[in-house]
Write an enzyme that holds these catalytic residues in place. Structure first.
Site, short mmCIF file in Angstrom:
data_model
loop_
_atom_site.label_atom_id
_atom_site.label_comp_id
_atom_site.label_asym_id
_atom_site.label_seq_id
_atom_site.Cartn_x
_atom_site.Cartn_y
_atom_site.Cartn_z
N VAL A 1 -11.73 -7.21 1.53
CA VAL A 1 -11.37 -5.80 1.61
C VAL A 1 -10.42 -5.65 2.79
O VAL A 1 -10.64 -6.25 3.84
CB VAL A 1 -12.64 -4.92 1.81
CG1 VAL A 1 -12.26 -3.49 2.15
CG2 VAL A 1 -13.51 -4.96 0.56
N GLY B 1 -3.56 -6.05 6.26
CA GLY B 1 -4.66 -5.21 6.69
C GLY B 1 -5.48 -5.76 7.84
O GLY B 1 -5.99 -5.01 8.67
N THR C 1 0.79 -1.22 0.00
CA THR C 1 0.00 0.00 0.00
C THR C 1 0.83 1.28 0.00
O THR C 1 1.81 1.37 0.74
CB THR C 1 -0.80 0.02 1.34
OG1 THR C 1 -1.39 -1.24 1.49
CG2 THR C 1 -1.81 1.13 1.37
N THR D 1 0.50 0.25 6.47
CA THR D 1 0.77 -0.64 5.35
C THR D 1 1.03 -2.04 5.91
O THR D 1 1.42 -2.17 7.07
CB THR D 1 1.99 -0.12 4.53
OG1 THR D 1 2.28 -1.04 3.48
CG2 THR D 1 3.23 0.06 5.38
N GLY D 2 0.80 -3.06 5.10
CA GLY D 2 1.02 -4.42 5.58
C GLY D 2 -0.26 -5.21 5.64
O GLY D 2 -1.26 -4.85 5.01
N ASP E 1 -7.50 -3.02 5.11
CA ASP E 1 -7.55 -1.85 5.99
C ASP E 1 -7.52 -0.52 5.23
O ASP E 1 -7.99 0.50 5.72
CB ASP E 1 -6.34 -1.86 6.93
CG ASP E 1 -5.02 -1.83 6.17
OD1 ASP E 1 -4.90 -2.53 5.15
OD2 ASP E 1 -4.11 -1.09 6.58
N1 GLY Z 1 -2.62 -3.05 3.64
C1 GLY Z 1 -3.24 -3.46 2.47
C2 GLY Z 1 -4.15 -4.59 2.62
O1 GLY Z 1 -4.02 -5.38 3.54
O2 GLY Z 1 -5.04 -4.71 1.81
#
Ligand code: GLY
Length: 331
Positions: A219, A244, A190, A241-242, A221
């Site tokens: 979906v 979610g 992200t 990021t990472g 975060d």
């Molecule tokens: N951080 C992006 C996701 O997990 O979709």
């Protein structure tokens, strides 16, 4: 100078026949500081994104325009395989995008599970500006985008299709290991961006194609206000990021901003939010999470679970890629 009686009469409401007046809170989200403007964003793909944001900021523009312009860069770049066009598809081969945007006044817009549109962040901004809602999802979000002049485009590149077909042949099972950050340190996740313009207004944006080969319908975060992004114009902002799922379970960026509100520096707040994940989620070590925060004084901080997360920073006299500190240390 506005006197109290005049203010009350202007701001009072008639509700159920009774006159009521709201309590007055201060709204000081425009503080001048010589370190402004400033823009920070996640990962190395934040460097060209910051450059685009900087063009807006250096011209005296609003941070909201800056963050939108900034994150549109990786969204439109097919070589960035975790955002926008060229993003890794879900398990069924579809590229589905999540994004959100938020300004210093707490206005927010978001889209989830959006297909065929290269710039979900711009659709999220229109949700914020043109509708009474915060989030539109799936077919509804696509319909809204097309009605507002966005064009349908092919998001799955031939390169990503080839990899997806190989994955299907070999495994075809969803696994957290597929999270790009856990298998290849060169390819990242992200983009989350925070910017303060010369007038002290803080905005943020967050956009992703999500976890590679995710279950269809998943979906993350990134489009969730308070998970992938949160901004309070009087306190600061944070992006995540990472994986979610871990951020969503701890409402990570809202937590970071609340910790800053209660006196922590951006660095301390990011560390505490990672510590919360470590405390609550037993298999945290299999995942990567990176938090990035900026307060309204222009101080920034970051922290992650595993070594390897970095972020790009730009001010008038600084352009840098900074390595974040991690909970787990390199052996
Ligand atoms: N951080 C992006 C996701 O997990 O979709």
């Amino acid at each position: 100078m506005i006197n109290r009686r005049h203010f009350l009469s202007k701001s009072s409401l008639v509700l159920g026949g009774a006159m009521i007046a709201p309590r007055v809170f201060s709204n000081s989200y425009s503080v001048q500081n010589e370190s402004f403007p400033i823009v920070i964003s996640t990962w190395e793909h934040g460097i060209p994104a910051n450059e685009a944001a900087w063009k807006v900021l250096a011209g005296g523009g609003h941070s909201l325009d800056a963050v939108e312009a900034g994150v549109r860069v990786p969204e439109g770049d097919p070589n960035v395989i975790t955002v926008g066009k060229g993003g890794i598809p879900d398990a069924s081969g579809k590229v589905t995008l999540d994004a959100c945007i938020m300004d210093e006044k707490g206005r927010a817009g978001s889209v989830t599970y959006l297909q065929h549109i290269v710039h979900p962040v711009s659709v999220a901004r229109l949700v914020m500006e043109k509708t009474p809602h915060v989030m539109l999802s799936g077919k509804g979000a696509l319909k809204f985008a097309l009605e507002n002049g966005f064009k349908k485009e092919k998001l799955l590149t031939s390169e990503r299709k080839k990899h997806w077909k190989e994955w299907k042949k070999e495994n075809a099972k969803f696994s957290n290991k597929i999270n790009i950050e856990n298998i290849n340190e060169d390819n990242h996740d992200t983009i989350g961006m925070l910017a303060i313009d010369k007038d002290g207004r803080l905005s943020g944006a967050c956009t992703t194609s999500g976890m590679g080969y995710k279950l269809p319908g998943r979906v993350g975060d990134s489009p969730i206000i308070g998970a992938g992004l949160f901004v309070d114009g009087e306190v600061g902002g944070a992006v995540a990021t990472g994986t979610g799922e871990l951020v969503m379970k701890t409402l990570g960026t809202f937590l970071v901003v609340e910790l800053m509100r209660n006196g922590m520096s951006p660095q301390q707040a990011c560390e505490e939010a990672v510590r919360r994940i470590v405390q609550k989620i037993p298999d945290y070590g299999k995942h990567q999470i990176g938090y990035l925060a900026l307060n309204t004084k222009g101080e920034n901080g970051s922290f992650c679970i595993r070594p390897g997360f970095n972020y790009a920073l730009k001010t008038a006299d600084q352009t840098e890629l900074i390595e974040a500190e991690a909970w787990l240390k390199k052996l």
